[in-house]
Motif scaffolding. Structure first.
Motif, short mmCIF file in Angstrom:
data_model
loop_
_atom_site.label_atom_id
_atom_site.label_comp_id
_atom_site.label_asym_id
_atom_site.label_seq_id
_atom_site.Cartn_x
_atom_site.Cartn_y
_atom_site.Cartn_z
N PHE A 1 0.77 -1.23 -0.15
CA PHE A 1 0.19 -0.22 -0.49
C PHE A 1 0.97 1.00 0.22
CE2 PHE A 1 -2.97 -3.19 1.11
CZ PHE A 1 -4.31 -2.93 1.28
N PHE A 2 0.82 2.14 -0.65
CA PHE A 2 2.09 3.09 -1.17
C PHE A 2 0.96 4.32 -1.58
CE2 PHE A 2 1.14 1.81 -5.20
CZ PHE A 2 1.20 2.63 -5.82
N ASP A 3 1.47 6.00 -1.68
CA ASP A 3 1.67 6.46 -1.87
C ASP A 3 2.23 7.55 -2.92
OD1 ASP A 3 1.04 9.68 -1.66
OD2 ASP A 3 -1.10 9.56 -1.01
N TYR A 4 2.25 8.05 -3.54
CA TYR A 4 3.08 9.26 -4.61
C TYR A 4 4.21 9.85 -3.69
CZ TYR A 4 1.97 5.65 -8.43
OH TYR A 4 2.03 4.67 -8.99
N ASN A 5 3.57 10.85 -2.54
CA ASN A 5 3.66 11.70 -2.05
C ASN A 5 4.27 11.08 -1.07
OD1 ASN A 5 3.49 14.07 -3.45
ND2 ASN A 5 1.52 13.80 -3.44
N CYS A 6 4.92 9.88 -0.57
CA CYS A 6 4.96 9.38 0.16
C CYS A 6 6.50 8.80 0.66
CB CYS A 6 4.34 7.85 1.06
SG CYS A 6 5.47 6.73 2.30
N PRO A 7 7.47 9.55 1.09
CA PRO A 7 8.99 10.11 0.52
C PRO A 7 9.56 8.49 1.19
CG PRO A 7 8.40 10.78 2.82
CD PRO A 7 7.41 11.09 2.42
N HIS A 8 8.76 8.05 2.00
CA HIS A 8 9.05 6.61 2.28
C HIS A 8 9.38 5.46 1.26
CE1 HIS A 8 11.13 7.40 6.39
NE2 HIS A 8 9.75 7.85 6.43
N CYS A 9 8.12 5.99 0.49
CA CYS A 9 7.44 5.06 -0.70
C CYS A 9 8.82 4.58 -1.70
CB CYS A 9 6.19 5.54 -0.81
SG CYS A 9 4.81 4.77 0.29
N TYR B 1 0.93 -3.83 -6.34
CA TYR B 1 0.41 -2.52 -5.70
C TYR B 1 -0.48 -2.03 -5.53
CZ TYR B 1 5.41 -2.42 -7.23
OH TYR B 1 6.72 -2.03 -7.08
N ARG B 2 -1.13 -1.49 -4.11
CA ARG B 2 -2.18 -0.74 -4.17
C ARG B 2 -1.94 0.33 -3.80
NH1 ARG B 2 -6.85 -3.91 -4.50
NH2 ARG B 2 -7.60 -1.59 -4.80
N GLU B 3 -2.53 1.43 -4.32
CA GLU B 3 -2.15 2.73 -4.97
C GLU B 3 -3.69 3.71 -3.82
OE1 GLU B 3 -1.51 5.29 -7.40
OE2 GLU B 3 -0.96 3.55 -8.87
N TRP B 4 -2.82 3.59 -2.24
CA TRP B 4 -3.55 4.76 -1.28
C TRP B 4 -3.08 6.18 -1.42
CZ3 TRP B 4 -2.19 2.76 4.17
CH2 TRP B 4 -3.99 3.44 5.02
N PRO B 5 -4.21 6.88 -2.14
CA PRO B 5 -3.70 8.30 -1.38
C PRO B 5 -4.26 8.36 -0.47
CG PRO B 5 -5.03 7.48 -3.16
CD PRO B 5 -5.37 6.86 -3.31
N VAL B 6 -3.18 9.47 0.57
CA VAL B 6 -4.01 9.27 2.06
C VAL B 6 -2.70 10.71 2.02
CG1 VAL B 6 -4.29 7.26 2.74
CG2 VAL B 6 -1.64 8.17 2.71
N PHE B 7 -2.49 11.10 1.09
CA PHE B 7 -1.51 12.48 1.33
C PHE B 7 -2.64 13.95 0.64
CE2 PHE B 7 1.27 9.53 3.25
CZ PHE B 7 2.30 9.70 3.68
N GLY B 8 -3.80 13.82 0.75
CA GLY B 8 -4.23 14.63 -0.31
C GLY B 8 -4.61 15.14 -1.48
N PRO B 9 -4.97 16.15 -1.93
CA PRO B 9 -5.62 15.25 -3.40
C PRO B 9 -4.51 15.58 -4.86
CG PRO B 9 -6.45 18.08 -2.37
CD PRO B 9 -5.91 16.86 -1.29
N GLY B 10 -3.04 15.67 -4.60
CA GLY B 10 -2.59 15.28 -5.28
C GLY B 10 -2.06 14.29 -5.00
N SER B 11 -1.84 13.35 -4.23
CA SER B 11 -1.99 12.05 -4.27
C SER B 11 -2.95 10.94 -5.30
CB SER B 11 -1.45 11.44 -2.99
OG SER B 11 -0.85 11.84 -2.62
N GLU B 12 -4.32 11.69 -4.94
CA GLU B 12 -5.15 11.51 -5.86
C GLU B 12 -5.06 11.22 -6.84
OE1 GLU B 12 -10.06 9.87 -5.59
OE2 GLU B 12 -8.56 9.92 -4.00
N PHE B 13 -4.60 12.62 -6.94
CA PHE B 13 -4.68 12.75 -8.94
C PHE B 13 -3.59 12.14 -9.50
CE2 PHE B 13 -3.71 14.86 -12.84
CZ PHE B 13 -4.14 15.06 -13.19
#
Length: 210
Positions: free
Chosen positions: A62-70, A91-103
């Protein structure tokens, strides 16, 4: 150090996944993952799969593109897959760091049927700065994608289902955040070394008897 624990199927969000049982009968393991939950995690047709699709063990991230550790995990996952021909990574896209992550998650998932997911995925995890609409579209152009087609694909039902299910699954299992890795009956939270990833996969194989 990553936080390690055995997976528990029950959680405060269990009502959102009422179709999944709280526990499964498996006398050989004291705290097994229900098979319905395992199928939802490991066999979702909307989820990208890296490595051997017919491998004997599955590692789910489970990851987020705005997660530095990811972002730091990208080359380690690639090394892990290269060194283990029987491993499949979901891979499970899990956008938890706001609208940019969702986009970013929507844009990345939209490239899956286009056959460009891995280029987009690597580009987003390797970029400088935050993933948001402008930077995501810049990566898309670098990858050679048509922006209009990409935006249309971002609204597709499989994209919506994947992201919705990621939130539901994470809530159901009480995941702490990104990155979270699941293998066998075990979940870990936080960045891991390559050795720790290999140990997690080895324990998963032992748990699953493969």
């Amino acid at each position: 150090m990553p936080t390690r624990r055995t997976l528990l199927a029950a959680s405060a969000a269990a009502a959102t996944l009422a179709a999944l049982p709280a526990m499964a009968q498996a006398p050989a393991r004291s705290n097994p993952m229900p098979e319905e939950l395992r199928r939802a995690l490991e066999r979702d047709p909307t989820a990208p799969v890296l490595g051997n699709p017919d491998g004997n063990i599955t590692l789910t991230e489970f990851f987020d593109y705005n997660c530095p550790h990811c972002r730091t995990m990208l080359p380690l996952i690639q090394q892990l897959v290269s060194s283990d021909p029987q491993l499949r990574v979901v891979y499970r896209e899990w956008p938890v760091f706001g609208p940019g992550s969702e986009f970013a998650a929507r844009a990345s998932l939209a490239t899956l049927p286009m056959g460009r997911y891995w280029q987009m995925h690597a580009g987003l995890l390797s970029m400088q700065g935050r993933a948001e609409e402008a930077t995501v579209m810049r990566i898309a152009r670098e990858v050679g994608l048509d922006e209009a087609a990409l935006r249309e694909g971002m609204l597709a039902d499989p994209v919506e289902r994947h992201i919705t299910n990621s939130h539901l699954l994470a809530d159901h299992m009480g995941l702490m955040g990104t990155p979270s890795f699941l293998c066998g009956d075990e979940a870990t939270f936080g960045a891991m070394t390559l050795a720790e990833l290999r140990e997690l996969v080895a324990r998963g194989r032992q748990t699953m008897g493969v």
